[in-house]
Design a protein around this motif. Structure first.
Motif, PDB file in Angstrom:
ATOM      1  N   LYS A  86       3.457   5.949  -5.556  1.00 54.26           N
ATOM      2  CA  LYS A  86       3.414   5.943  -7.023  1.00 54.26           C
ATOM      3  C   LYS A  86       2.346   6.888  -7.561  1.00 54.26           C
ATOM      4  O   LYS A  86       2.519   7.509  -8.625  1.00 54.26           O
ATOM      5  N   LEU A  87       1.258   7.028  -6.813  1.00 52.87           N
ATOM      6  CA  LEU A  87       0.142   7.878  -7.251  1.00 52.87           C
ATOM      7  C   LEU A  87       0.147   9.242  -6.558  1.00 52.87           C
ATOM      8  O   LEU A  87      -0.833   9.968  -6.616  1.00 52.87           O
ATOM      9  N   TYR A 111      -6.527  11.625  -9.037  1.00 56.89           N
ATOM     10  CA  TYR A 111      -7.512  10.673  -8.528  1.00 56.89           C
ATOM     11  C   TYR A 111      -6.866   9.584  -7.656  1.00 56.89           C
ATOM     12  O   TYR A 111      -7.340   8.450  -7.613  1.00 56.89           O
ATOM     13  N   GLN A 112      -5.815   9.974  -6.974  1.00 61.62           N
ATOM     14  CA  GLN A 112      -5.123   9.017  -6.102  1.00 61.62           C
ATOM     15  C   GLN A 112      -6.075   8.394  -5.082  1.00 61.62           C
ATOM     16  O   GLN A 112      -6.115   7.184  -4.897  1.00 61.62           O
ATOM     17  N   GLN A 113      -6.860   9.236  -4.419  1.00 57.25           N
ATOM     18  CA  GLN A 113      -7.748   8.747  -3.364  1.00 57.25           C
ATOM     19  C   GLN A 113      -8.779   7.764  -3.903  1.00 57.25           C
ATOM     20  O   GLN A 113      -9.073   6.742  -3.272  1.00 57.25           O
ATOM     21  N   LYS A 160       0.831  -1.204   0.000  1.00 56.40           N
ATOM     22  CA  LYS A 160       0.000   0.000   0.000  1.00 56.40           C
ATOM     23  C   LYS A 160       0.869   1.259   0.000  1.00 56.40           C
ATOM     24  O   LYS A 160       0.550   2.248  -0.663  1.00 56.40           O
ATOM     25  N   LYS A 161       1.963   1.216   0.728  1.00 51.21           N
ATOM     26  CA  LYS A 161       2.884   2.354   0.775  1.00 51.21           C
ATOM     27  C   LYS A 161       3.493   2.620  -0.598  1.00 51.21           C
ATOM     28  O   LYS A 161       3.598   3.774  -1.040  1.00 51.21           O
TER      29      LYS A 161
END
Length: 265
Positions: free
Chosen positions: A59-60, A65-67, A53-54
């Protein structure tokens, strides 16, 4: 082909790729669980989830729209955990034992690690009656409460792959044991009177211990229930001096040989 049609076709192709990748991911999850089991590798590895996840969050980091993407990823992980729990258990797991042996702690941990549904029997019965367990005992009496437990166990048969954290007296009634065996495996958690006293010392929702929290009283109650617990148990796990991780690994390893050969999701 107009622009709208092309975009719709591109989106449909993208969705097909997503479906194929998700199907592949589910297959890999199944193979991963089997490999770990066959090679004696720890099944519970929450640090691996955090590591991935980290990486993806970084990366995003600059993407608008990362979230949204990470929310989708979280849901994929959640469903992957459900697949893992199905591969490992494929049935209901009933945690029984004296108060303070760690039933609620273990069920909470399994819920986090494997996204399993958890039934806290005392909590549900208290909520349905609109009062604490102590108040139920005082107002309606113990027989009423025990009948509520039996009714709830029958409801649990409607679903699979649940962790049911049972009250301390559940396994004392043979009708309850019979109901539990219809849909799962009964796991008896044990602990020494000293460990139990330490765990329940500050609790005031234990009617059978209130105003008498002593090693002698706890030992007496445990001895009175010991034979019924032993008779009900499919497997036994002692919790003294063990971490939640160690206890859960032991449960998984002992439940595996008892897993039904054919299960449905």
């Amino acid at each position: 082909m107009d622009k709208l049609t092309k975009l719709r076709n591109d989106l449909e192709m993208c969705d097909e790729v997503i479906m194929d990748v998700l199907r592949m991911r589910c297959q890999i999850v199944q193979e991963l669980i089997n490999y770990k089991q066959e090679n004696g590798i720890s099944t519970v590895q929450p640090e691996e989830e955090q590591r991935k996840k980290k990486i993806f969050t970084q990366k995003l980091a600059d993407y608008e729209y990362q979230q949204s993407i990470m929310s989708i990823y979280d849901y994929i992980i959640y469903q992957s955990k459900r697949i893992q729990s199905h591969e490992l258990f494929g049935q209901n797991i009933f945690l029984v034992g004296f108060m303070g042996v760690g039933k609620s702690t273990i069920s909470s941990y399994l819920k986090d690690v494997f996204a399993m549904d958890v039934i806290e029997m005392d909590e549900i019965i208290a909520k349905r009656n609109g009062m604490s367990i102590s108040e139920i005992f005082e107002l309606h009496g113990e027989p009423y409460f025990r009948n509520e437990e039996t009714a709830l166990l029958k409801e649990c048969q409607n679903k699979k792959n649940q962790i049911i954290s049972c009250g301390g007296g559940v396994a004392m009634r043979q009708v309850n044991v019979d109901e539990m065996r219809k849909s799962g495996t009964i796991v008896l958690l044990t602990a020494s009177p000293e460990t139990i006293l330490e765990r329940v010392q500050s609790s005031h929702d234990r009617p059978l211990l209130e105003n008498n929290k002593t090693i002698e009283h706890i030992t007496s109650l445990m001895q009175a229930r010991e034979q019924a617990y032993q008779n009900a148990a499919d497997i036994i796990v002692n919790t003294d001096g063990k971490s939640v991780f160690e206890i859960c690994e032991e449960i998984i390893n002992k439940v595996q040989p008892l897993k039904p050969e054919t299960t449905t999701a």
